[in-house]
Design a protein around this motif. Sequence first.
Motif, PDB file in Angstrom:
ATOM      1  N   ALA A  22      14.393  58.061  60.052  1.00 16.38           N
ATOM      2  CA  ALA A  22      14.037  56.906  59.233  1.00 16.38           C
ATOM      3  C   ALA A  22      13.095  57.332  58.108  1.00 16.38           C
ATOM      4  CB  ALA A  22      13.370  55.835  60.095  1.00 16.38           C
ATOM      5  N   THR A  23      13.186  56.651  57.010  1.00 17.82           N
ATOM      6  CA  THR A  23      12.297  56.876  55.866  1.00 17.82           C
ATOM      7  C   THR A  23      10.872  56.498  56.270  1.00 17.82           C
ATOM      8  OG1 THR A  23      14.065  56.571  54.266  1.00 17.82           O
ATOM      9  CG2 THR A  23      11.824  56.085  53.505  1.00 17.82           C
ATOM     10  N   LYS A  24       9.890  57.300  55.824  1.00 19.42           N
ATOM     11  CA  LYS A  24       8.491  57.064  56.182  1.00 19.42           C
ATOM     12  C   LYS A  24       7.690  56.764  54.924  1.00 19.42           C
ATOM     13  CE  LYS A  24       4.787  59.341  58.789  1.00 19.42           C
ATOM     14  NZ  LYS A  24       4.499  60.553  59.574  1.00 19.42           N
ATOM     15  N   ILE A  25       6.924  55.657  54.991  1.00 20.87           N
ATOM     16  CA  ILE A  25       6.138  55.208  53.842  1.00 20.87           C
ATOM     17  C   ILE A  25       4.703  54.957  54.295  1.00 20.87           C
ATOM     18  CG2 ILE A  25       5.866  53.400  52.108  1.00 20.87           C
ATOM     19  CD1 ILE A  25       8.947  52.940  52.372  1.00 20.87           C
ATOM     20  N   LYS A  84      -5.567  50.483  49.477  1.00 15.17           N
ATOM     21  CA  LYS A  84      -5.476  49.399  48.499  1.00 15.17           C
ATOM     22  C   LYS A  84      -4.187  48.593  48.659  1.00 15.17           C
ATOM     23  CE  LYS A  84      -8.382  51.700  45.114  1.00 15.17           C
ATOM     24  NZ  LYS A  84      -9.607  51.059  45.470  1.00 15.17           N
ATOM     25  N   GLY A  85      -3.399  48.885  49.711  1.00 19.79           N
ATOM     26  CA  GLY A  85      -2.177  48.135  49.969  1.00 19.79           C
ATOM     27  C   GLY A  85      -0.962  48.620  49.212  1.00 19.79           C
ATOM     28  N   LYS A  86      -1.058  49.760  48.573  1.00 23.21           N
ATOM     29  CA  LYS A  86       0.077  50.329  47.849  1.00 23.21           C
ATOM     30  C   LYS A  86       0.899  51.212  48.786  1.00 23.21           C
ATOM     31  CE  LYS A  86      -1.074  48.512  43.950  1.00 23.21           C
ATOM     32  NZ  LYS A  86      -0.296  47.423  43.427  1.00 23.21           N
ATOM     33  N   CYS A  87       2.068  51.613  48.326  1.00 22.26           N
ATOM     34  CA  CYS A  87       2.959  52.474  49.104  1.00 22.26           C
ATOM     35  C   CYS A  87       2.969  53.881  48.534  1.00 22.26           C
ATOM     36  CB  CYS A  87       4.383  51.940  49.063  1.00 22.26           C
ATOM     37  SG  CYS A  87       4.619  50.428  49.965  1.00 22.26           S
ATOM     38  N   TYR A  88       3.109  54.837  49.435  1.00 20.70           N
ATOM     39  CA  TYR A  88       3.238  56.238  49.059  1.00 20.70           C
ATOM     40  C   TYR A  88       4.364  56.813  49.918  1.00 20.70           C
ATOM     41  CZ  TYR A  88       1.919  61.062  48.063  1.00 20.70           C
ATOM     42  OH  TYR A  88       1.934  62.371  47.670  1.00 20.70           O
ATOM     43  N   ARG A  96      12.931  51.501  45.901  1.00 22.14           N
ATOM     44  CA  ARG A  96      11.894  50.896  45.052  1.00 22.14           C
ATOM     45  C   ARG A  96      11.704  49.424  45.397  1.00 22.14           C
ATOM     46  NH1 ARG A  96      14.348  54.071  41.093  1.00 22.14           N
ATOM     47  NH2 ARG A  96      15.500  52.285  40.304  1.00 22.14           N
ATOM     48  N   ASP A  97      12.810  48.693  45.582  1.00 21.34           N
ATOM     49  CA  ASP A  97      12.734  47.278  45.939  1.00 21.34           C
ATOM     50  C   ASP A  97      12.062  47.099  47.303  1.00 21.34           C
ATOM     51  OD1 ASP A  97      14.010  46.660  43.565  1.00 21.34           O
ATOM     52  OD2 ASP A  97      15.970  46.329  44.497  1.00 21.34           O
ATOM     53  N   LEU A  98      12.422  47.929  48.263  1.00 19.85           N
ATOM     54  CA  LEU A  98      11.816  47.859  49.594  1.00 19.85           C
ATOM     55  C   LEU A  98      10.316  48.139  49.526  1.00 19.85           C
ATOM     56  CD1 LEU A  98      14.572  49.716  51.623  1.00 19.85           C
ATOM     57  CD2 LEU A  98      13.837  47.352  52.004  1.00 19.85           C
ATOM     58  N   MET A  99       9.937  49.109  48.727  1.00 24.31           N
ATOM     59  CA  MET A  99       8.524  49.448  48.604  1.00 24.31           C
ATOM     60  C   MET A  99       7.733  48.311  47.955  1.00 24.31           C
ATOM     61  SD  MET A  99       8.762  53.556  47.898  1.00 24.31           S
ATOM     62  CE  MET A  99       7.001  53.866  47.878  1.00 24.31           C
ATOM     63  N   ARG A 100       8.348  47.586  47.028  1.00 22.33           N
ATOM     64  CA  ARG A 100       7.677  46.421  46.428  1.00 22.33           C
ATOM     65  C   ARG A 100       7.444  45.334  47.482  1.00 22.33           C
ATOM     66  NH1 ARG A 100      10.120  47.944  41.457  1.00 22.33           N
ATOM     67  NH2 ARG A 100      12.138  47.012  41.879  1.00 22.33           N
ATOM     68  N   VAL A 101       8.414  45.122  48.349  1.00 19.45           N
ATOM     69  CA  VAL A 101       8.264  44.131  49.414  1.00 19.45           C
ATOM     70  C   VAL A 101       7.175  44.582  50.392  1.00 19.45           C
ATOM     71  CG1 VAL A 101       9.399  43.039  51.387  1.00 19.45           C
ATOM     72  CG2 VAL A 101      10.623  43.270  49.221  1.00 19.45           C
ATOM     73  N   ILE A 161      -7.191  51.733  62.815  1.00 19.80           N
ATOM     74  CA  ILE A 161      -6.443  51.950  61.563  1.00 19.80           C
ATOM     75  C   ILE A 161      -7.190  52.978  60.719  1.00 19.80           C
ATOM     76  CG2 ILE A 161      -7.576  50.081  60.298  1.00 19.80           C
ATOM     77  CD1 ILE A 161      -4.795  49.396  59.132  1.00 19.80           C
ATOM     78  N   SER A 162      -6.442  53.882  60.115  1.00 20.05           N
ATOM     79  CA  SER A 162      -6.965  54.812  59.120  1.00 20.05           C
ATOM     80  C   SER A 162      -5.917  54.921  58.024  1.00 20.05           C
ATOM     81  CB  SER A 162      -7.271  56.180  59.741  1.00 20.05           C
ATOM     82  OG  SER A 162      -6.081  56.800  60.177  1.00 20.05           O
ATOM     83  N   TYR A 163      -6.304  55.502  56.907  1.00 17.51           N
ATOM     84  CA  TYR A 163      -5.434  55.550  55.737  1.00 17.51           C
ATOM     85  C   TYR A 163      -5.212  56.979  55.274  1.00 17.51           C
ATOM     86  CZ  TYR A 163      -6.411  50.598  55.650  1.00 17.51           C
ATOM     87  OH  TYR A 163      -6.528  49.282  56.002  1.00 17.51           O
ATOM     88  N   TYR A 164      -3.996  57.247  54.783  1.00 15.72           N
ATOM     89  CA  TYR A 164      -3.671  58.549  54.213  1.00 15.72           C
ATOM     90  C   TYR A 164      -4.475  58.768  52.941  1.00 15.72           C
ATOM     91  CZ  TYR A 164      -0.746  62.219  52.188  1.00 15.72           C
ATOM     92  OH  TYR A 164      -0.296  63.394  51.647  1.00 15.72           O
TER      93      TYR A 164
END
Length: 91
Positions: free
Chosen positions: A37-40, A45-49, A63-68, A87-90
């Motif tokens: 599976a794709t990993k995001i 700050k709530g953004k996707c990487y 891109r559409d999935l990442m916006r959602v 919880i921790s962040y990358y």
Amino acid sequence: MPQIFKVGSYTVFFWANENEPLEPIHVHVAEKASPNATKIWITSKGKCYLCHNKSQIPDRTLRDLMRVIEARSEEIQARWLDFFGEISYYC
């Protein structure tokens, strides 16, 4: 495998066993749950990487999935914290 939500034919989910120590917050996305599976990553700050696109989701769809995912990042963070208890962040 806790399912968070669906977007069309794609499922956004966590793996229940996310390694020890727990990895930073992220979601997996695929039409069918699999190790490929794709990993995001979800940033503080709530953004996707994008970590990787092993499920080979087409670029525009990804891109559409990442916006959602970004729009629902607060929900994802709350679900992560509720399920894993930390919880921790990358980044």
